[in-house]
Design a protein around this motif. Sequence first.
Motif, PDB file in Angstrom:
ATOM      1  N   VAL A 146      47.463  39.569  30.087  1.00 56.47           N
ATOM      2  CA  VAL A 146      46.940  39.307  31.254  1.00 56.47           C
ATOM      3  C   VAL A 146      47.849  38.144  32.180  1.00 56.47           C
ATOM      4  O   VAL A 146      47.506  37.181  31.729  1.00 56.47           O
ATOM      5  CB  VAL A 146      45.424  39.024  31.397  1.00 56.47           C
ATOM      6  CG1 VAL A 146      45.101  38.657  32.852  1.00 56.47           C
ATOM      7  CG2 VAL A 146      44.785  40.298  30.991  1.00 56.47           C
ATOM      8  N   LYS A 161      48.075  37.250  35.369  1.00 60.32           N
ATOM      9  CA  LYS A 161      47.631  36.683  36.703  1.00 60.32           C
ATOM     10  C   LYS A 161      47.861  35.454  36.774  1.00 60.32           C
ATOM     11  O   LYS A 161      47.608  34.530  35.737  1.00 60.32           O
ATOM     12  CB  LYS A 161      46.067  37.161  36.733  1.00 60.32           C
ATOM     13  CG  LYS A 161      44.989  36.260  35.762  1.00 60.32           C
ATOM     14  CD  LYS A 161      43.565  36.704  36.153  1.00 60.32           C
ATOM     15  CE  LYS A 161      42.817  36.012  35.141  1.00 60.32           C
ATOM     16  NZ  LYS A 161      41.483  36.718  34.776  1.00 60.32           N
ATOM     17  N   ILE A 191      32.761  43.118  30.903  1.00 64.94           N
ATOM     18  CA  ILE A 191      32.957  41.828  30.969  1.00 64.94           C
ATOM     19  C   ILE A 191      31.898  40.986  30.501  1.00 64.94           C
ATOM     20  O   ILE A 191      30.977  40.938  31.581  1.00 64.94           O
ATOM     21  CB  ILE A 191      33.829  41.072  32.239  1.00 64.94           C
ATOM     22  CG1 ILE A 191      35.029  41.793  32.828  1.00 64.94           C
ATOM     23  CG2 ILE A 191      33.847  39.661  31.938  1.00 64.94           C
ATOM     24  CD1 ILE A 191      35.485  41.434  34.222  1.00 64.94           C
ATOM     25  N   ARG A 239      42.312  42.741  26.708  1.00 59.14           N
ATOM     26  CA  ARG A 239      42.916  42.070  27.942  1.00 59.14           C
ATOM     27  C   ARG A 239      42.790  40.640  27.635  1.00 59.14           C
ATOM     28  O   ARG A 239      42.054  39.886  27.713  1.00 59.14           O
ATOM     29  CB  ARG A 239      41.998  42.191  29.089  1.00 59.14           C
ATOM     30  CG  ARG A 239      41.604  43.705  29.500  1.00 59.14           C
ATOM     31  CD  ARG A 239      40.775  44.035  30.746  1.00 59.14           C
ATOM     32  NE  ARG A 239      39.720  43.072  30.627  1.00 59.14           N
ATOM     33  CZ  ARG A 239      38.376  43.374  30.128  1.00 59.14           C
ATOM     34  NH1 ARG A 239      38.048  44.439  29.754  1.00 59.14           N
ATOM     35  NH2 ARG A 239      37.487  42.453  30.034  1.00 59.14           N
ATOM     36  N   VAL A 292      40.907  31.781  38.045  1.00 66.19           N
ATOM     37  CA  VAL A 292      40.643  33.147  38.756  1.00 66.19           C
ATOM     38  C   VAL A 292      39.871  34.184  37.705  1.00 66.19           C
ATOM     39  O   VAL A 292      40.005  34.145  36.654  1.00 66.19           O
ATOM     40  CB  VAL A 292      41.967  33.806  39.043  1.00 66.19           C
ATOM     41  CG1 VAL A 292      42.000  35.202  39.888  1.00 66.19           C
ATOM     42  CG2 VAL A 292      42.944  32.729  39.856  1.00 66.19           C
TER      43      VAL A 292
HETATM   44  C1  LIG Z   1      41.507  36.942  33.423  1.00 66.82           C
HETATM   45  C2  LIG Z   1      41.024  37.864  32.968  1.00 66.82           C
HETATM   46  C3  LIG Z   1      40.992  38.242  31.556  1.00 66.82           C
HETATM   47  C4  LIG Z   1      41.857  37.528  30.672  1.00 66.82           C
HETATM   48  O1  LIG Z   1      41.213  36.335  30.334  1.00 66.82           O
HETATM   49  P1  LIG Z   1      41.425  35.313  29.160  1.00 66.82           P
HETATM   50  O2  LIG Z   1      40.331  34.546  28.882  1.00 66.82           O
HETATM   51  O3  LIG Z   1      42.606  34.393  29.977  1.00 66.82           O
HETATM   52  O4  LIG Z   1      41.972  36.103  28.049  1.00 66.82           O
HETATM   53  C5  LIG Z   1      40.572  39.419  31.076  1.00 66.82           C
HETATM   54  N1  LIG Z   1      40.085  40.421  31.810  1.00 66.82           N
HETATM   55  C6  LIG Z   1      39.853  40.258  33.131  1.00 66.82           C
HETATM   56  C7  LIG Z   1      38.788  40.955  33.859  1.00 66.82           C
HETATM   57  C8  LIG Z   1      40.265  39.041  33.625  1.00 66.82           C
HETATM   58  O5  LIG Z   1      39.822  38.856  34.974  1.00 66.82           O
END
Ligand SMILES: *Cc1c(COP(=O)(O)O)cnc(C)c1O
Length: 228
Positions: free
Chosen positions: A38, A40, A169, A215, A228
């Motif tokens: 990830v 971002k 999540i 992810r 974010v």
């Molecule tokens: C940012 C994000 C992640 C990754 O998060 P980390 O804690 O940095 O591994 C995974 N899934 C989603 C939907 C995210 O927005």
Amino acid sequence: MTGQPHNIADGLAQVNAEIANACREVKRDPSSVTLIAVSKTFSGDEIEPALAAGQRVFGENRVQESKGKWPALREKYPGIELHLIGPLQSNKAKEAVALFDAIHSVDRASLCEALAKEIEKAGKSPQLFVEINTGEEPQKAGIIPAEADAFLIACREQYGLKIDGLMCIPPHDDAPAPHFALTAKIAKRNGLALLSMGMSADYQTAIEFGATHVRVGSAIFGSRTLSV
Ligand SMILES: *Cc1c(COP(=O)(O)O)cnc(C)c1O
């Protein structure tokens, strides 16, 4: 940020090793788990060490940000697979279908309608995951578990969308395991093969519960300066 500069190749190698370990513990083949790095908030320059180390699957949470940084990287590194893991506005469906190989945030009928239209026009479909709001958190996107089966039927029968899997999540302060178990159960009874679950803090647990896509951001790239 403070302290040592974060080494991305090391972070990536460690996450891959942990994935292999987690798979071994539950007797899964490591090739059954796809690591989505990830990226971002990180720039193309910051992403390149991961590409140089062989990583090809990446996750982003914004269409606009991805449009800015990925076309150039795609030209330079063949075989990149890009996953949209953040919320998608219906008016960005066209750009999302053009840019992404997978969309993990299908969460409402209006988006299904927009995606179906753009997929038909484009003549190609990204892999699609329906997001389940397992904690039933009002501020969070996703379909609540009790409505998941009906929503999945509507995706197929009303919009003609082929859904490949589910994404979740877990709530920040909950133990993640029950949320992963619930998501896996909903996927199983709906005949869905893919499970997008697990982030830096809990991807090993997610693998135990059948995650096919983890992810992972900060464990690879270091902490994000913007939240974010
Ligand atoms: C940012 C994000 C992640 C990754 O998060 P980390 O804690 O940095 O591994 C995974 N899934 C989603 C939907 C995210 O927005």
